[in-house]
Design an enzyme around this catalytic site. Structure first.
Site, PDB file in Angstrom:
ATOM      1  N   SER A 149     -17.946  16.623   0.575  1.00  0.00           N
ATOM      2  CA  SER A 149     -17.316  16.656   1.894  1.00  0.00           C
ATOM      3  C   SER A 149     -18.275  17.045   2.999  1.00  0.00           C
ATOM      4  CB  SER A 149     -16.160  17.644   1.886  1.00  0.00           C
ATOM      5  OG  SER A 149     -15.710  17.827   3.207  1.00  0.00           O
ATOM      6  N   GLY A 156       0.831  -1.200   0.000  1.00  0.00           N
ATOM      7  CA  GLY A 156       0.000   0.000   0.000  1.00  0.00           C
ATOM      8  C   GLY A 156       0.861   1.244   0.000  1.00  0.00           C
ATOM      9  N   GLU A 165      -6.526   2.252   7.303  1.00  0.00           N
ATOM     10  CA  GLU A 165      -7.939   1.881   7.330  1.00  0.00           C
ATOM     11  C   GLU A 165      -8.152   0.371   7.381  1.00  0.00           C
ATOM     12  OE1 GLU A 165     -10.406   4.021   4.524  1.00  0.00           O
ATOM     13  OE2 GLU A 165     -12.085   2.651   4.839  1.00  0.00           O
ATOM     14  N   HIS A 184     -21.763   7.336   4.845  1.00  0.00           N
ATOM     15  CA  HIS A 184     -21.594   8.791   4.864  1.00  0.00           C
ATOM     16  C   HIS A 184     -22.893   9.473   4.445  1.00  0.00           C
ATOM     17  CE1 HIS A 184     -19.880  12.721   4.290  1.00  0.00           C
ATOM     18  NE2 HIS A 184     -18.720  12.286   4.734  1.00  0.00           N
ATOM     19  N   ALA A 191      -0.982   5.642   5.025  1.00  0.00           N
ATOM     20  CA  ALA A 191      -0.406   4.662   5.936  1.00  0.00           C
ATOM     21  C   ALA A 191       0.825   4.017   5.307  1.00  0.00           C
ATOM     22  CB  ALA A 191      -1.445   3.608   6.300  1.00  0.00           C
ATOM     23  N   ARG A 213     -21.843  11.167  11.670  1.00  0.00           N
ATOM     24  CA  ARG A 213     -22.263  10.599  10.390  1.00  0.00           C
ATOM     25  C   ARG A 213     -23.305   9.502  10.501  1.00  0.00           C
ATOM     26  NH1 ARG A 213     -16.345  10.445   7.580  1.00  0.00           N
ATOM     27  NH2 ARG A 213     -16.255  12.699   7.411  1.00  0.00           N
ATOM     28  N   SER A 221      -9.610   9.962  10.243  1.00  0.00           N
ATOM     29  CA  SER A 221      -9.023   8.816   9.568  1.00  0.00           C
ATOM     30  C   SER A 221      -7.714   9.161   8.892  1.00  0.00           C
ATOM     31  CB  SER A 221      -9.998   8.264   8.548  1.00  0.00           C
ATOM     32  OG  SER A 221      -9.361   7.250   7.857  1.00  0.00           O
ATOM     33  N   HIS A 266     -18.850   4.194   2.950  1.00  0.00           N
ATOM     34  CA  HIS A 266     -17.739   5.132   2.891  1.00  0.00           C
ATOM     35  C   HIS A 266     -16.467   4.653   3.582  1.00  0.00           C
ATOM     36  CE1 HIS A 266     -15.729   8.959   2.861  1.00  0.00           C
ATOM     37  NE2 HIS A 266     -15.746   9.072   4.172  1.00  0.00           N
ATOM     38  N   ARG A 293     -16.493   6.228  13.084  1.00  0.00           N
ATOM     39  CA  ARG A 293     -15.328   7.108  13.011  1.00  0.00           C
ATOM     40  C   ARG A 293     -15.764   8.562  12.891  1.00  0.00           C
ATOM     41  NH1 ARG A 293     -12.779   9.767   8.632  1.00  0.00           N
ATOM     42  NH2 ARG A 293     -14.019   8.676   7.108  1.00  0.00           N
TER      43      ARG A 293
HETATM   44  C1  LIG Z   1     -14.030  10.052  -0.683  1.00  0.00           C
HETATM   45  C2  LIG Z   1     -13.381   9.963   0.649  1.00  0.00           C
HETATM   46  C3  LIG Z   1     -13.203  11.098   1.425  1.00  0.00           C
HETATM   47  C4  LIG Z   1     -12.594  11.026   2.676  1.00  0.00           C
HETATM   48  N1  LIG Z   1     -12.413  12.178   3.401  1.00  0.00           N
HETATM   49  C5  LIG Z   1     -11.754  12.112   4.584  1.00  0.00           C
HETATM   50  C6  LIG Z   1     -11.475  13.294   5.315  1.00  0.00           C
HETATM   51  O1  LIG Z   1     -11.815  14.396   4.909  1.00  0.00           O
HETATM   52  N2  LIG Z   1     -10.805  13.171   6.487  1.00  0.00           N
HETATM   53  C7  LIG Z   1     -10.395  11.962   6.967  1.00  0.00           C
HETATM   54  O2  LIG Z   1      -9.780  11.925   8.008  1.00  0.00           O
HETATM   55  N3  LIG Z   1     -10.647  10.832   6.282  1.00  0.00           N
HETATM   56  C8  LIG Z   1     -11.307  10.876   5.106  1.00  0.00           C
HETATM   57  N4  LIG Z   1     -11.556   9.717   4.407  1.00  0.00           N
HETATM   58  C9  LIG Z   1     -11.004   8.460   4.886  1.00  0.00           C
HETATM   59  C10 LIG Z   1      -9.510   8.388   4.583  1.00  0.00           C
HETATM   60  O3  LIG Z   1      -9.225   9.058   3.398  1.00  0.00           O
HETATM   61  C11 LIG Z   1      -9.041   6.957   4.446  1.00  0.00           C
HETATM   62  O4  LIG Z   1      -9.488   6.199   5.505  1.00  0.00           O
HETATM   63  C12 LIG Z   1      -7.531   6.880   4.412  1.00  0.00           C
HETATM   64  O5  LIG Z   1      -6.997   7.782   3.499  1.00  0.00           O
HETATM   65  C13 LIG Z   1      -7.061   5.487   4.116  1.00  0.00           C
HETATM   66  O6  LIG Z   1      -5.669   5.490   3.957  1.00  0.00           O
HETATM   67  P1  LIG Z   1      -4.875   4.147   3.790  1.00  0.00           P
HETATM   68  O7  LIG Z   1      -3.452   4.536   3.628  1.00  0.00           O
HETATM   69  O8  LIG Z   1      -5.232   3.224   4.886  1.00  0.00           O
HETATM   70  O9  LIG Z   1      -5.445   3.493   2.459  1.00  0.00           O
HETATM   71  P2  LIG Z   1      -5.439   3.994   0.932  1.00  0.00           P
HETATM   72  O10 LIG Z   1      -5.047   5.393   0.786  1.00  0.00           O
HETATM   73  O11 LIG Z   1      -6.721   3.553   0.338  1.00  0.00           O
HETATM   74  O12 LIG Z   1      -4.275   3.167   0.286  1.00  0.00           O
HETATM   75  C14 LIG Z   1      -4.377   1.806   0.019  1.00  0.00           C
HETATM   76  C15 LIG Z   1      -3.139   1.391  -0.723  1.00  0.00           C
HETATM   77  O13 LIG Z   1      -3.086  -0.013  -0.781  1.00  0.00           O
HETATM   78  C16 LIG Z   1      -2.840  -0.438  -2.092  1.00  0.00           C
HETATM   79  N5  LIG Z   1      -3.428  -1.754  -2.237  1.00  0.00           N
HETATM   80  C17 LIG Z   1      -4.683  -2.159  -1.906  1.00  0.00           C
HETATM   81  N6  LIG Z   1      -4.831  -3.463  -2.130  1.00  0.00           N
HETATM   82  C18 LIG Z   1      -3.643  -3.904  -2.629  1.00  0.00           C
HETATM   83  C19 LIG Z   1      -3.175  -5.171  -3.039  1.00  0.00           C
HETATM   84  N7  LIG Z   1      -3.922  -6.264  -2.951  1.00  0.00           N
HETATM   85  N8  LIG Z   1      -1.896  -5.249  -3.507  1.00  0.00           N
HETATM   86  C20 LIG Z   1      -1.098  -4.150  -3.564  1.00  0.00           C
HETATM   87  N9  LIG Z   1      -1.502  -2.937  -3.165  1.00  0.00           N
HETATM   88  C21 LIG Z   1      -2.761  -2.825  -2.693  1.00  0.00           C
HETATM   89  C22 LIG Z   1      -3.418   0.615  -2.966  1.00  0.00           C
HETATM   90  O14 LIG Z   1      -2.792   0.584  -4.232  1.00  0.00           O
HETATM   91  C23 LIG Z   1      -3.074   1.861  -2.170  1.00  0.00           C
HETATM   92  O15 LIG Z   1      -1.751   2.249  -2.464  1.00  0.00           O
HETATM   93  C24 LIG Z   1     -12.175   9.782   3.163  1.00  0.00           C
HETATM   94  C25 LIG Z   1     -12.371   8.633   2.401  1.00  0.00           C
HETATM   95  C26 LIG Z   1     -12.977   8.706   1.160  1.00  0.00           C
HETATM   96  C27 LIG Z   1     -13.195   7.467   0.387  1.00  0.00           C
END
Ligand SMILES: Cc1cc2nc3c(=O)[nH]c(=O)nc-3n(C[C@H](O)[C@H](O)[C@H](O)COP(=O)(O)OP(=O)(O)OC[C@H]3O[C@@H](n4cnc5c(N)ncnc54)[C@H](O)[C@@H]3O)c2cc1C
Ligand code: FES
Lengths: 636, 247
Positions: free
Chosen positions: A284, A40, A425, A266, A44, A330, A440, A401, A435
C-alpha cells in the site's frame, strides 16, 4: 454522433443539485416493472445493484468469481478519501476537487470532479452506517491518514484492508436484497457480449462458468461495472481474472472508449522475481507516509542495504520533490524510480527495485506504532519474500495498477449507447490522466450508490412505455450464435502455444512501450508487434477441453483475445497524444529537468475512440475550465 | 526444482474422482504454489490434456477464492496463510505433494479442485447486514465507537470466506465463519437493533446447509488466514443463549 457530456446548468456547486431537481423520476409502482442488469459485484456493481433493488427495480447482478464478495475491490489496502475535514487541517470540498483535478493533470471534467468531492462525505456516513469498522481514535472518533499528492489527511481506512471492508459492506447490502428477492445473483457467470435492439442496450449473453452453458438475459438497461483492465500488461496488481471483455465487446458494438492508454503504474509493488510470475503484489501507498524511498548513490552498488552509510544513500524523491517528498503522486514516483533503475541504481535480485525504508520511522515512533499502522502489510511482505521489514528495508518496484481510461460516459454515467451505463473503474470519468490514491474506492462507490441510482431513471422513464423484447428476439439469437462461434473458433485452432505464453508476450510489449514512458517509434513498433501477436494467436493458440464444461483455459483465452485488440487501441491512443500529461509520459515532450510537458493548446481534450471495423476513429471532447485555471502540475 | 504432484481429478459432481500423479520439473523456489500449478497446466495443454481446474483470483490472500488441501492441510503446511501465498520454497526438491479439494458435504465438488461454497453466501443472506437503505445514513460522528470495540469488530470482520475452517474441521463445521460475521455486526452499535434475529437466522441457515456441529477441536483457528480465534465461536454461543432468552 456528437459527444454531449450533458453537464447541467448552474454554478459548479449547484450542478448536481440542479440535475437532481430536474431529471425524470419513476414512481415506485412502475419501478417494479423494470429490469436492470448489473455486470460486476465490486464496489461499483454491488453498490448499484443493492441500491437499485432498494428503489424497487428488479436486478440481475453478475460476477465471474464464485461469490460476489471476491470482486477485486477486495484487494484495496490503503483507504478511501473524503472531504470531511475531521482533522481540521484546512480540507474542504473545493480543495479536494482541486487536488483531484490537478492530480489528473487537468484532463477530466470540472463538473464530474466536483461531484466526486461533494459526495465523498455522505459516502463515509453510509459506510459507517453499514458497519464498516474504520480505524478510530481512543475517543471513538474516526482516524485519518494522508495519501500521495495531497497535503491534508482525508483518507479513511480499516487497517490494511479498506477495500475488503467496503466491498463486504456492499456484499452485505446486496445479500439483503437477494434475500428480499429483488436481486438475482449470477455468480460464476461471465458476460461475453451485449445485445442491442434498435440501438439500445437490452441485455447480455453470458457463459455459466461451472457448466459452459451459454445464456441470454434481457433487461431495460445494462450497467457495466467490470473494473480495471490493467491485466492487459499481464503482470499487474490486478486479480488474475480481471478482464476488459465486457467493455471491449460494448466498444465493438458502438460504445466509445476514452483515453484507453491512461494507465497508472503504482510505485510500490513487490518486484518480479521469476519468469513464471502471474501477478505483482501491491504494497500500500500508505507505507510512504512513514517509509523513505532511496537507492544507493553509487551505481551497481553490490553492498547490502545496512552496509550503505547514510551519506551514500540517495533519497531521490525528497531530493527532487522537496515539498511532497515520499508522498509525491504515483505517476511521478514511478517514473522517478524507473529513472534511477534505468540509470543503474536499482537494487534487489534483478536490480529492478528501490528501497522503502522504515528505519527512521521506527526510531522516531517506535516499532509498536509502525506495527499498529502497517502490521499486516509487513506480515504480507514477509510471507511473500521471507524478509522481515522491521529490520531490513523493503524492496519495491513499479507495477501496472489502475486504468484511468475506460468507456466514455456522460455526466449521467451513460455510454454512447443509450441504456448502457459504465460505472466504477471501467469508465473514464473523474481521474483524468492520473488518479490520486484513495480516490478510486471513492469514485467506484459513489458511481454505484449515489450517482447511477439518480440518473438511470432519466433514461428508464422513457422505456416504460416501450416494447419489452423477449429473449427469443432475433437479435438475442444472433448475438448468442456469434458468441458460440467465437468459442468454437478458439477451440478449433488447437495450435502449439498456450494462452499464458501469448499473454506473457503481449505483456512484455505493453510494459516496454506503453507503460511509464512512451515514444513514437516504440509505439509504432508495438502496434505492429501486437497485430502479429493477434494473427499468431488465431493461428497457433491451444486450448484443451470442451466448451460445455468448466474450462478455465478457455476463459483465459477469451479474455486474452479481447486484451490483444484492446492493446492495439491503447498504443494508438498513446501515439496520438503528442504531449505528456499525468501518467502519460511521452519522452519527446519533457522539460530539461525530465518533468512532463503538457500542451494545453493542442490537447486539452479527452481522446474518445469509436470502433470502426477493426480500426479506430478519434473524437475529441474538449475540456473547458471555467473555475480553475490549469497550471503546471508541480510537486517540487 | 522437481516435485511429484498427486492431484485429485474429477470431471464433475456426479462421477467418481481419483488421484493422478504428475512429475513436474522446471520449478523454482520463488514460484508460488499456484504458479507451479499454472506451469503444470501449461505442460498439460501441450500434451493435449485438459487442465486441472483450480480457483484463484487476487493471488494475494484477500479474496478467499483459492483454497486446496495440501498434504492433508488446508492451504498447505503453514499456519494462517492462503494457498496463493504459499511458495515452492516451502517444499524440498523431490517432494511428493498431495493436492485435494476442500472436503465437506456442504461444499460439493464442481470439478477437480473446485468446490461450490455458495452455502456461505446463503448464510450471509440470512441477516449478515444492517437493514438501512442507501441515502439514510446519519453523520458518521453521530455514532462514536470506542477504539476497542472497533478493533474487536475488525478482528473478526477480516474473514475472507475461503472455507479453510470448514475444510480443516473433522466435523466440517462452519461455526468459525458464521461466528465471525455475527460478532462483527452484533458488536457494533449499528448492528444492535437486529442482533437477535440476525444470529438466530444465520445459525438456522448454517444448520440447514449440512455443516457439522462444532466440538471445539480448534483445528479451524490454526488454518484461518485471517487469524480469527476460536473465541469467536464461544462468543457466538454466549450470544446465542442471550438471543434465545431475550430475542
Ligand atoms: C491491489 C489494489 C489496491 C488498491 N488500493 C486502493 C486504495 O487503497 N484506495 C483506492 O481508492 N483505490 C484502490 N485501488 C483501486 C480500487 O480498488 C479499484 O479501482 C476499485 O475497487 C474498482 O472497483 P470496481 O467495482 O470498478 O471493480 P471490481 O471491484 O474489480 O469489480 C469488477 C466486477 O466485475 C466482474 N466482472 C468483470 N468482468 C466480468 C464479465 N465479463 N462478466 C461478469 N462479471 C465480470 C467481476 O467479477 C467483479 O465482480 C486498488 C486497486 C488494486 C488492484
Ligand atoms: S487467490 Fe485470493 S486469497 Fe488466494
Amino acid at each position: 454522433m456528437t459527444l454531449d457530456a450533458k453537464i447541467p446548468e448552474g454554478k459548479l456547486e449547484d450542478k448536481w443539485k440542479n440535475y437532481q431537481a430536474t431529471s425524470n423520476l419513476i414512481n415506485p409502482a412502475n419501478r417494479k416493472k423494470l429490469n436492470i442488469i448489473v455486470v460486476g459485484s465490486g464496489l461499483a456493481g454491488a453498490g448499484a445493484a443493492a441500491t437499485l433493488a432498494e428503489l424497487g427495480y428488479n436486478v440481475q447482478c453478475f460476477c465471474y468469481q464464485d461469490s460476489a464478495r471476491r470482486a477485486h475491490s477486495v484487494a484495496a489496502q490503503g483507504g478511501i478519501n473524503a472531504a470531511k475535514n475531521y482533522q481540521h487541517d484546512g480540507d474542504s470540498v473545493w480543495r479536494m476537487f482541486y487536488d483531484t483535478l490537478k492530480g489528473g493533470d487537468f484532463r477530466s471534467r470540472e463538473a464530474n470532479t466536483y461531484r466526486l468531492a461533494e459526495l465523498s462525505a455522505p459516502l463515509i456516513d453510509h459506510f459507517v452506517q453499514q458497519g464498516v469498522p474504520f480505524a478510530r481514535e481512543y475517543g471513538g472518533v474516526l482516524e485519518n491518514r494522508s495519501f500521495g499528492g495531497v497535503q491534508v489527511k482525508r483518507t479513511f481506512y480499516a487497517r490494511g484492508q479498506t477495500g475488503q471492508q467496503l466491498v463486504l459492506a456492499a456484499y452485505s447490502q446486496l445479500s439483503k436484497m437477494i434475500r428480499a428477492k429483488k436481486v438475482e445473483m449470477l455468480a460464476r457467470h461471465e458476460v461475453l457480449d451485449i445485445v442491442l435492439i434498435e440501438g439500445k442496450a437490452k441485455g447480455v449473453i453470458a457463459r455459466d462458468l461451472a457448466t459452459g452453458e451459454i445464456k441470454r438475459f434481457v433487461a431495460d438497461a445494462v450497467v457495466l461495472a467490470t473494473g480495471g483492465y490493467s491485466r492487459v500488461f499481464r503482470l499487474s496488481t490486478l486479480a488474475v481474472g480481471c478482464n476488459g471483455s465486457a467493455i471491449w465487446k460494448a466498444h465493438k458494438k458502438g460504445a466509445y472508449f476514452a483515453a484507453p492508454s491512461f494507465t497508472q503504474i503504482h510505485p510500490t509493488a513487490l518486484p518480479q522475481t521469476s519468469k513464471a510470475q502471474s501477478k505483482l503484489t501491491l504494497m500500500s501507498e500508505s507505507l510512504r507516509n512513514d517509509g523513505r524511498i532511496w537507492v544507493p548513490k553509487r551505481k551497481d552498488d553490490g553492498r547490502k542495504a545496512k552496509d550503505i552509510p547514510e551519506e551514500e544513500r540517495d533519497y531521490y524523491l525528497e531530493r527532487r520533490y522537496p515539498s511532497f517528498g515520499n508522498l509525491a503522486p504515483r505517476d511521478i514516483a514511478s517514473r522517478a524510480a524507473k529513472e534511477r533503475i534505468d540509470a543503474g541504481h536499482g537494487v534487489g535480485q534483478l536490480k529492478n527495485a528501490v528501497y522503502l525504508d522504515f528505519k527512521h520511522a521506527i526510531e522516531r515512533l517506535g516499532k509498536d506504532t509502525i506495527e499498529e499502522r502497517y502490521g499486516n502489510l509487513f506480515n504480507m511482505y514477509e510471507k511473500i519474500t521471507g524478509i522481515d521489514a522491521y529490520h531490513e528495508p523493503m524492496t519495491i518496484s513499479p507495477a501496472a495498477h489502475f486504468s484511468m481510461g475506460g468507456l466514455w460516459v456522460d455526466y449521467e454515467l451513460m455510454t454512447s449507447i443509450p441504456g448502457l451505463y459504465a460505472i466504477g473503474e471501467c469508465n473514464y470519468s473523474d481521474h483524468g490522466a492520473n488518479r490520486l490514491g484513495a480516490n478510486s474506492l471513492l469514485q467506484t462507490s459513489i458511481d454505484g450508490y449515489f450517482i447511477l441510482p439518480n440518473t438511470i431513471n432519466n433514461y428508464l422513464a422513457g422505456e416504460l412505455g416501450a416494447k419489452h423484447p423477449g429473449a427469443d428476439h432475433p437479435e438475442f439469437m444472433k448475438v448468442e450464435s456469434e458468441v458460440r462461434d467465437l468459442i468454437k473458433k478458439i477451440l478449433e485452432v488447437y495450435g502449439h502455444r498456450t494462452v499464458d505464453d501469448f499473454h506473457r508476450e503481449l505483456g512484455k510489449v505493453m510494459w516496454h512501450e506503453c507503460a511509464m514512458s512512451r515514444n513514437k517509434a516504440g509505439l509504432e513498433k508495438a502496434i505492429v508487434q501486437i497485430k502479429n501477436i493477434k494473427t499468431e494467436f488465431w493461428k497457433n493458440v491451444k486450448v484443451t477441453g470442451q466448451a460445455n464444461e468448466m474450462n478455465t483455459e478457455l476463459e483465459k483465452a477469451l479474455r486474452l483475445a479481447d486484451f490483444i485488440e484492446l492493446a492495439i487501441l491503447m498504443c494508438t491512443d498513446a501515439l496520438q497524444r503528442d504531449e505528456s500529461c499525468g501518467a502519460h509520459f511521452r519522452e519527446e515532450y519533457q522539460t530539461n529537468e525530465g518533468e512532463a510537458l503538457r500542451n494545453d493548446d493542442d490537447f486539452a481534450y479527452v481522446s474518445v475512440w469509436e470502433y470502426n471495423k477493426g480500426d479506430f476513429k478519434l473524437h475529441k471532447e474538449f475540456l473547458e475550465f471555467e473555475y480553475v485555471q490549469p497550471t503546471v502540475r508541480s510537486y517540487k | 526444482m522437481n516435485v511429484i504432484f498427486k492431484i485429485w481429478r474429477q470431471e464433475h459432481a456426479a462421477v467418481e474422482g481419483y488421484f493422478k500423479t504428475y512429475e513436474v520439473d522446471g520449478l523454482t523456489e520463488d514460484m508460488s504454489f499456484l504458479e507451479a500449478l499454472d506451469h503444470l497446466n501449461e505442460t498439460l495443454v501441450l500434451i493435449n490434456e485438459k487442465v486441472i481446474a483450480f480457483e484463484s483470483d487476487c493471488r494475494e490472500g484477500i479474496c478467499g477464492q483459492c483454497g486446496v488441501f495440501i498434504n492433508g492441510r488446508a492451504h498447505g503446511p503453514h499456519q494462517h496463510i492462503t494457498t496463493c501465498q504459499l511458495h515452492m520454497r516451502s517444499f524440498k526438491d523431490g517432494d511428493t505433494i498431495v493436492v485435494e479439494p476442500w472436503r465437506a458435504e456442504a461444499f460439493p465438488i464442481v470439478k477437480d479442485l473446485v468446490v461450490d461454497r455458495s452455502a456461505f453466501d446463503r448464510i450471509i443472506q440470512q441477516g449478515a447486514y444492517i437493514t438501512a437503505k442507501t441515502g439514510t445514513a446519519p453523520e458518521a460522528y453521530a455514532i462514536p465507537i470506542s477504539k476497542e470495540i472497533s478493533e474487536r469488530a475488525m478482528d473478526v470482520a477480516a474473514c475472507i470466506g475461503c472455507g479453510a475452517c470448514v475444510a480443516a474441521c473433522k466435523n466440517a463445521s462452519a461455526a468459525l465463519f458464521t461466528s465471525a460475521k455475527i460478532n462483527h455486526l452484533n458488536q457494533l452499535p449499528q448492528g444492535r437493533p437486529e442482533e437477535h434475529s440476525r444470529l438466530l437466522d444465520m445459525v438456522a441457515q448454517m444448520e440447514l446447509e449440512n455443516f457439522g456441529s462444532c466440538t471445539f477441536t480448534a483445528a479451524c483457528e490454526v488454518e484461518c488466514p485471517a487469524e480469527i480465534s476460536i473465541n469467536s465461536i464461544a462468543e457466538m454461543n454466549a450470544r446465542y443463549i442471550k438471543a434465545k432468552l431475550f430475542g
